[in-house]
Motif scaffolding. Structure first.
Motif, PDB file in Angstrom:
ATOM      1  N   VAL A 129       4.438   6.205 -10.627  1.00 42.80           N
ATOM      2  CA  VAL A 129       5.639   5.900  -9.811  1.00 42.80           C
ATOM      3  C   VAL A 129       5.264   4.685  -8.678  1.00 42.80           C
ATOM      4  O   VAL A 129       5.969   3.545  -8.853  1.00 42.80           O
ATOM      5  N   ALA A 130       4.065   4.727  -8.263  1.00 43.49           N
ATOM      6  CA  ALA A 130       3.955   3.522  -7.088  1.00 43.49           C
ATOM      7  C   ALA A 130       3.478   2.433  -7.706  1.00 43.49           C
ATOM      8  O   ALA A 130       4.031   1.309  -7.245  1.00 43.49           O
ATOM      9  N   LEU A 131       2.816   2.384  -8.976  1.00 42.00           N
ATOM     10  CA  LEU A 131       2.741   1.194  -9.791  1.00 42.00           C
ATOM     11  C   LEU A 131       4.017   0.369 -10.337  1.00 42.00           C
ATOM     12  O   LEU A 131       4.108  -0.797 -10.176  1.00 42.00           O
ATOM     13  N   GLU A 132       4.640   1.409 -10.789  1.00 35.31           N
ATOM     14  CA  GLU A 132       5.927   1.129 -11.094  1.00 35.31           C
ATOM     15  C   GLU A 132       7.068   0.085 -10.144  1.00 35.31           C
ATOM     16  O   GLU A 132       7.561  -0.858 -10.251  1.00 35.31           O
ATOM     17  N   LEU A 133       6.762   0.776  -8.699  1.00 36.82           N
ATOM     18  CA  LEU A 133       7.301   0.163  -7.544  1.00 36.82           C
ATOM     19  C   LEU A 133       6.818  -1.067  -7.148  1.00 36.82           C
ATOM     20  O   LEU A 133       7.468  -1.880  -6.587  1.00 36.82           O
ATOM     21  N   GLY A 134       5.702  -1.515  -7.646  1.00 39.98           N
ATOM     22  CA  GLY A 134       4.622  -2.703  -7.203  1.00 39.98           C
ATOM     23  C   GLY A 134       3.639  -2.396  -6.352  1.00 39.98           C
ATOM     24  O   GLY A 134       3.038  -3.420  -5.751  1.00 39.98           O
ATOM     25  N   ALA A 135       3.335  -1.289  -6.228  1.00 34.16           N
ATOM     26  CA  ALA A 135       2.082  -1.015  -5.432  1.00 34.16           C
ATOM     27  C   ALA A 135       0.848  -1.749  -5.729  1.00 34.16           C
ATOM     28  O   ALA A 135       0.249  -1.926  -6.912  1.00 34.16           O
ATOM     29  N   GLN A 136      -0.072  -2.386  -4.701  1.00 36.49           N
ATOM     30  CA  GLN A 136      -1.441  -3.076  -4.977  1.00 36.49           C
ATOM     31  C   GLN A 136      -2.371  -1.877  -4.707  1.00 36.49           C
ATOM     32  O   GLN A 136      -3.630  -2.196  -5.250  1.00 36.49           O
ATOM     33  N   TRP A 137      -2.149  -1.162  -3.801  1.00 37.90           N
ATOM     34  CA  TRP A 137      -3.061   0.215  -3.506  1.00 37.90           C
ATOM     35  C   TRP A 137      -2.407   1.490  -3.605  1.00 37.90           C
ATOM     36  O   TRP A 137      -1.236   1.514  -3.240  1.00 37.90           O
ATOM     37  N   CYS A 138      -2.867   2.292  -3.991  1.00 40.64           N
ATOM     38  CA  CYS A 138      -2.563   3.753  -3.920  1.00 40.64           C
ATOM     39  C   CYS A 138      -3.519   4.631  -3.097  1.00 40.64           C
ATOM     40  O   CYS A 138      -4.778   4.498  -3.629  1.00 40.64           O
ATOM     41  N   TRP A 139      -3.053   5.138  -1.800  1.00 44.46           N
ATOM     42  CA  TRP A 139      -3.894   6.050  -1.261  1.00 44.46           C
ATOM     43  C   TRP A 139      -3.763   7.601  -1.416  1.00 44.46           C
ATOM     44  O   TRP A 139      -2.395   7.895  -1.187  1.00 44.46           O
TER      45      TRP A 139
ATOM     46  N   VAL B 116       5.645   5.692   0.781  1.00 45.57           N
ATOM     47  CA  VAL B 116       5.143   6.869   0.840  1.00 45.57           C
ATOM     48  C   VAL B 116       5.844   7.671  -0.361  1.00 45.57           C
ATOM     49  O   VAL B 116       6.965   8.084  -0.169  1.00 45.57           O
ATOM     50  N   VAL B 117       4.818   7.924  -1.336  1.00 39.72           N
ATOM     51  CA  VAL B 117       5.480   8.410  -2.585  1.00 39.72           C
ATOM     52  C   VAL B 117       5.036   9.835  -2.481  1.00 39.72           C
ATOM     53  O   VAL B 117       4.042  10.292  -2.418  1.00 39.72           O
TER      54      VAL B 117
ATOM     55  N   ASP C 199      14.596   2.430   5.615  1.00 41.16           N
ATOM     56  CA  ASP C 199      15.311   2.729   4.151  1.00 41.16           C
ATOM     57  C   ASP C 199      14.255   2.323   3.128  1.00 41.16           C
ATOM     58  O   ASP C 199      13.575   0.923   2.967  1.00 41.16           O
ATOM     59  N   GLY C 200      14.090   3.132   2.145  1.00 39.15           N
ATOM     60  CA  GLY C 200      13.300   2.867   0.612  1.00 39.15           C
ATOM     61  C   GLY C 200      11.793   3.093   0.960  1.00 39.15           C
ATOM     62  O   GLY C 200      11.203   3.321  -0.005  1.00 39.15           O
TER      63      GLY C 200
ATOM     64  N   LEU D 260       0.826  -1.219   0.070  1.00 38.89           N
ATOM     65  CA  LEU D 260      -0.017   0.068  -0.060  1.00 38.89           C
ATOM     66  C   LEU D 260       1.038   1.214   0.094  1.00 38.89           C
ATOM     67  O   LEU D 260       1.847   1.573   0.878  1.00 38.89           O
ATOM     68  N   ALA D 261       0.765   2.139  -1.020  1.00 34.85           N
ATOM     69  CA  ALA D 261       1.450   3.149  -1.253  1.00 34.85           C
ATOM     70  C   ALA D 261       0.623   4.565  -0.981  1.00 34.85           C
ATOM     71  O   ALA D 261      -0.091   4.924  -1.319  1.00 34.85           O
ATOM     72  N   VAL D 262       1.161   5.195   0.235  1.00 35.80           N
ATOM     73  CA  VAL D 262       0.587   6.686   0.433  1.00 35.80           C
ATOM     74  C   VAL D 262       1.165   7.442  -0.685  1.00 35.80           C
ATOM     75  O   VAL D 262       2.316   7.624  -0.777  1.00 35.80           O
ATOM     76  N   VAL D 263       0.224   8.039  -1.571  1.00 39.15           N
ATOM     77  CA  VAL D 263       0.804   8.827  -2.539  1.00 39.15           C
ATOM     78  C   VAL D 263       0.368  10.560  -2.417  1.00 39.15           C
ATOM     79  O   VAL D 263      -0.806  10.719  -2.237  1.00 39.15           O
TER      80      VAL D 263
END
Length: 321
Positions: A84-94, A36-37, A60-61, A6-9
């Protein structure tokens, strides 16, 4: 405990103090975000210094500092941040603006809804700690989001199905992004989030859940209308709120949902609402020219033969390499 993928965007522009508070709140989550992007929309203040310091607050990261060369508006920022989040492999974007704080148990509160739905909004507190009224649905005839009203909003399980939304807290599954495309950067600001949720609603349920996950921090001049608050607006907002009616309408047309008469009426009502905002909230009529210029630009977009919706084929499928 961490929340897998899960990426916080966050999109930010020249509001480093708000951003710092938001990032500090992310460190207090009892379930940690996977990433956290932060998309820095070419800020000219000390945003990069804040991000450099904040990197030490996370493992880290986890914190991803993605600075853009130009200010692409909220719409462009969320487009780029989601990519960017999806390129990193995020399944969810908040997706959220920089002027909110995250409540510590937010991700636990999302968890039951994430088992059932793919586009989810939690509730927010306003800057003064009161519940912020924001539930709305697109009226299909007029092409405008309208408040639910004073009737019961949530069902017995604590959910409300809608077809509108906001990037001040919209949680989106990667599969939805790959179905409808990235957020459309052409909006720059306003109508982008409501339209994105509407597009998602053509394919899946979009829900509000009766659980608080965010608090708004930026105080705005506003007038209470009972079922909703009307905030002040900038010249940039006034221009785009009229200009972007064309983008909304063209998306409606793509799905065969455009009623031209009703949409035209909705555009007139939008103009009238913005005049009302000027008079009642900001006590001026200066700004009418912004609305007129936006309406003129909207006509150009309606006539543009090259206009196309966002292409889902351009959405990253996963980590590169």
């Amino acid at each position: 405990m961490s929340s897998p993928h899960l990426a916080v965007v966050v999109v930010t522009y020249n509001r480093s103090a708000y951003l710092a508070d938001l990032l500090r709140s992310a460190t207090t989550l009892t379930t940690a975000p996977w990433r956290v992007v932060v998309v820095d929309n070419a800020s000219t203040d000390d945003t990069q210094d804040v991000l450099a310091e904040a990197a030490g607050w996370f493992d880290d990261g986890v914190l991803v500092n993605h600075r853009l060369a130009t200010n692409t508006g909220g719409s462009g920022g969320f487009c780029e941040g989601t990519r960017v989040a999806l390129e990193l492999g995020a399944q969810w974007c908040w997706l959220m603006d920089d002027d909110v704080e995250i409540l510590p148990e937010a991700l636990e509160r999302f968890a039951p809804a994430m088992e059932r739905f793919q586009v989810i909004h939690g509730r927010r507190y306003d800057f003064d700690g009161s519940p912020f009224y924001w539930q709305a649905k697109f009226n299909q005839f007029l092409g405008v989001p309208l408040p639910y009203g004073l009737r019961k909003v949530f069902d017995d399980e604590g959910y409300a199905i809608t077809n509108s939304g906001t990037f001040e807290g919209m949680l989106v599954h990667a599969d939805v992004v790959r179905t409808i495309g990235l957020p459309d950067p052409r909006f720059f600001i306003t109508w982008d989030d409501a339209t994105y949720a509407w597009l998602a609603a053509q394919h899946t349920d979009v829900v509000y859940m009766d659980a608080f996950v965010l608090q708004r921090k930026r105080e705005q001049q506003q007038v209470s209308l009972g079922v909703r608050h009307l905030n002040d607006g900038s010249a940039l907002f006034r221009f785009h709120v009229m200009r972007n009616r064309a983008h909304v309408g063209r998306y409606f047309a793509e799905y065969g949902k455009l009623n031209r008469l009703g949409f035209a009426l909705g555009t007139v009502l939008t103009f009238a609402k913005e005049v009302f905002r000027l008079v009642v909230v900001q006590h001026t009529l200066k700004g009418l020219g912004d609305l007129v210029r936006g309406a003129r630009e909207s006509r150009r977009i309606w006539r543009d033969p090259s206009w196309r919706p966002m292409d889902p084929a351009e959405v990253p499928s996963g980590p590169r390499g």
